[in-house]
Design a protein around this motif. Structure first.
Motif, short mmCIF file in Angstrom:
data_model
loop_
_atom_site.label_atom_id
_atom_site.label_comp_id
_atom_site.label_asym_id
_atom_site.label_seq_id
_atom_site.Cartn_x
_atom_site.Cartn_y
_atom_site.Cartn_z
N CYS A 1 -17.83 19.00 -20.17
CA CYS A 1 -18.94 18.25 -20.76
C CYS A 1 -18.94 18.33 -22.28
N SER A 2 -19.41 17.25 -22.91
CA SER A 2 -19.78 17.36 -24.32
C SER A 2 -21.06 18.19 -24.39
N ASN A 3 -21.44 18.58 -25.59
CA ASN A 3 -22.60 19.48 -25.70
C ASN A 3 -23.88 18.71 -26.05
N SER A 4 -24.95 19.05 -25.39
CA SER A 4 -26.26 18.50 -25.72
C SER A 4 -26.78 19.20 -26.97
N CYS A 5 -26.95 18.45 -28.05
CA CYS A 5 -27.41 19.07 -29.30
C CYS A 5 -28.34 18.11 -30.04
N ASP A 6 -28.94 18.57 -31.12
CA ASP A 6 -29.95 17.81 -31.87
C ASP A 6 -29.35 17.32 -33.18
N LEU A 7 -29.23 16.00 -33.33
CA LEU A 7 -28.60 15.42 -34.52
C LEU A 7 -29.40 15.65 -35.79
N VAL A 8 -30.71 15.57 -35.72
CA VAL A 8 -31.55 15.68 -36.91
C VAL A 8 -31.77 17.14 -37.29
N ASP A 9 -32.16 17.97 -36.32
CA ASP A 9 -32.42 19.38 -36.60
C ASP A 9 -31.16 20.23 -36.58
N GLN A 10 -30.04 19.65 -36.15
CA GLN A 10 -28.77 20.38 -36.06
C GLN A 10 -28.94 21.69 -35.28
N ALA A 11 -29.44 21.54 -34.07
CA ALA A 11 -29.69 22.69 -33.20
C ALA A 11 -28.81 22.62 -31.96
N ARG A 12 -28.65 23.76 -31.29
CA ARG A 12 -27.95 23.93 -30.02
C ARG A 12 -26.44 23.77 -30.13
N CYS A 13 -25.86 24.18 -31.25
CA CYS A 13 -24.41 24.28 -31.39
C CYS A 13 -24.04 25.71 -31.71
N ALA A 14 -22.83 26.11 -31.35
CA ALA A 14 -22.34 27.43 -31.71
C ALA A 14 -22.27 27.53 -33.24
N SER A 15 -22.39 28.73 -33.77
CA SER A 15 -22.42 28.91 -35.22
C SER A 15 -21.18 28.32 -35.87
N GLY A 16 -21.39 27.65 -37.00
CA GLY A 16 -20.30 27.04 -37.73
C GLY A 16 -19.93 25.65 -37.25
N MET A 17 -20.59 25.16 -36.20
CA MET A 17 -20.31 23.83 -35.68
C MET A 17 -21.50 22.92 -35.94
N ALA A 18 -21.24 21.61 -35.93
CA ALA A 18 -22.29 20.63 -36.23
C ALA A 18 -22.46 19.67 -35.07
N CYS A 19 -23.68 19.15 -34.91
CA CYS A 19 -23.97 18.16 -33.89
C CYS A 19 -23.59 16.78 -34.41
N VAL A 20 -22.79 16.06 -33.63
CA VAL A 20 -22.28 14.74 -34.01
C VAL A 20 -22.60 13.76 -32.89
N GLY A 21 -22.96 12.53 -33.26
CA GLY A 21 -23.26 11.50 -32.27
C GLY A 21 -22.07 10.58 -32.05
N TYR A 22 -21.84 10.19 -30.80
CA TYR A 22 -20.74 9.30 -30.43
C TYR A 22 -21.27 8.11 -29.65
N THR A 23 -20.85 6.91 -30.03
CA THR A 23 -21.22 5.71 -29.27
C THR A 23 -20.18 5.47 -28.19
N ASP A 24 -20.63 4.99 -27.04
CA ASP A 24 -19.73 4.70 -25.93
C ASP A 24 -20.35 3.60 -25.08
N ALA A 25 -19.53 2.70 -24.59
CA ALA A 25 -20.03 1.55 -23.84
C ALA A 25 -20.78 1.97 -22.58
N THR A 26 -20.44 3.12 -22.02
CA THR A 26 -21.09 3.56 -20.78
C THR A 26 -22.17 4.61 -21.02
N GLY A 27 -22.51 4.84 -22.28
CA GLY A 27 -23.57 5.79 -22.59
C GLY A 27 -23.23 6.65 -23.78
#
Length: 256
Positions: A160-186
C-alpha cells in the motif's frame, strides 16, 4: 516517480534480500503465472519419472493475505531473502507500520515488510501487503506499489501507499514527506524522500520541493485545501491543480 525495494532480514541462515519494486503507476499490473526453471530431468537424454497421479501438492510455506500458516515463534509471513517471490515465516521484534522506519523485516508487524528506495542514504520503512485497495488503511492509502525480484522480475506482490496529511505533513516516517498522486482510478497519498527546494524555488517534479510543497509551473508552491486558504500567505489563495487532486472528500491545490 521513485522505485521501491523490499529489504528483508530473517533469522537462522538467511541473508539480506533485495526485492525491487516498480515505479508507482496507479493500478498494479495483473500478476502473471510464475514461471520456474525448466526441470533438468526434462532434457531428452535424461530419464524422467512422472510423480504418481495422487501425489500430494506441496503446500505454500505461508500466506500473506490474510496472514496465515506461521507459528507463535515466527508469526509473520513475509518474502524470503531469495528475492524470487517465495514466502517464509519470520519473527516480529517490533510492531512497525507504514509510518515507522525499519532496519530489518523483523522490525515490521505481521502483514508488513521492510522496503526502501534506490538511495542507500534513505532509511527503510515498513509497508503493508495488499491485493486490493480495501486491504489498505486510512484515507489516501491505495494498493498501487508492486514489488519486483532480484532480477527486476515482477513478483505479483503489492504493498500500500501511505495514508498521510498533505497540508499538516503528518503520518510519515521521520525524514519523509507526504506527496499527492493523481490517478484515473483514484488519487492517493504516499510518503517519499523529497528535495530541499523552498517555496518559489525552481523545480521539475514534486519530489524536488521540500515537505509540504509541490511543483506548479516549475516553481515550488505549498499544498492547501481548495476553498480553504489556511496555510497560504495573506495575498494568496488556494487554487486547484490543472488535473484536480481529490483524496477522500477533499480537493487539494496549491497556494498562488
Amino acid at each position: 516517480m521513485q522505485k521501491r525495494f523490499a529489504w528483508l532480514l530473517f533469522c537462522c541462515a538467511c541473508h539480506f534480500g533485495d526485492n525491487r519494486a516498480a515505479p508507482i503507476t496507479g493500478d498494479p499490473p495483473d500478476a502473471g503465472s510464475p514461471i520456474g526453471p525448466i526441470d533438468a530431468a526434462m532434457h531428452e537424454d535424461a530419464p524422467h519419472t512422472a510423480p504418481p497421479p495422487d501425489a500430494p501438492v506441496a503446500p505454500l510455506a505461508c500466506q500473506l493475505l490474510p496472514q496465515d500458516g506461521c507459528g507463535s515463534a515466527d508469526p509473520a509471513c513475509d518474502l524470503t531473502a531469495a528475492d524470487d517471490g517465495t514466502l517464509g515465516c519470520r519473527a516480529v521484534t517490533k510492531q512497525g507500520v507504514s509510518n515507522d522506519h525499519c532496519t530489518a523485516a523483523t522490525d515490521c508487524k505481521a502483514g508488513y515488510t521492510c522496503t526502501h528506495d534506490a538511495d542507500a542514504n534513505d532509511a527503510p520503512w515498513c509497508s503493508r501487503f495488499c491485493a486490493a485497495d480495501t486491504d489498505c488503511l486510512g484515507v489516501g492509502s491505495r494498493c498501487v506499489i508492486e514489488l519486483d525480484g532480484a532480477q527486476d522480475q515482477a513478483l505479483g506482490i503489492d504493498v500500500c501507499s501511505n495514508s498521510c496529511d498533505l497540508v499538516d505533513q503528518a503520518r510519515c516516517a521521520s525524514g519523509m514527506a507526504c506527496v499527492g498522486y493523481t490517478d484515473a482510478t483514484g488519487d492517493y497519498t504516499d510518503c517519499d524522500y523529497v528535495g530541499t527546494a523552498q517555496l518559489g524555488d525552481a523545480c521539475t517534479t514534486a519530489l524536488d520541493c521540500a515537505a509540504g510543497a509541490t511543483c506548479v509551473d516549475n516553481a515550488c508552491a505549498a499544498y492547501c485545501e481548495v476553498d480553504d486558504d489556511f496555510g497560504c500567505a495573506a495575498d494568496e489563495q488556494c487554487v486547484s491543480f490543472t488535473t484536480p487532486l481529490v483524496i477522500g472528500n477533499v480537493e487539494y491545490g496549491s497556494c498562488q
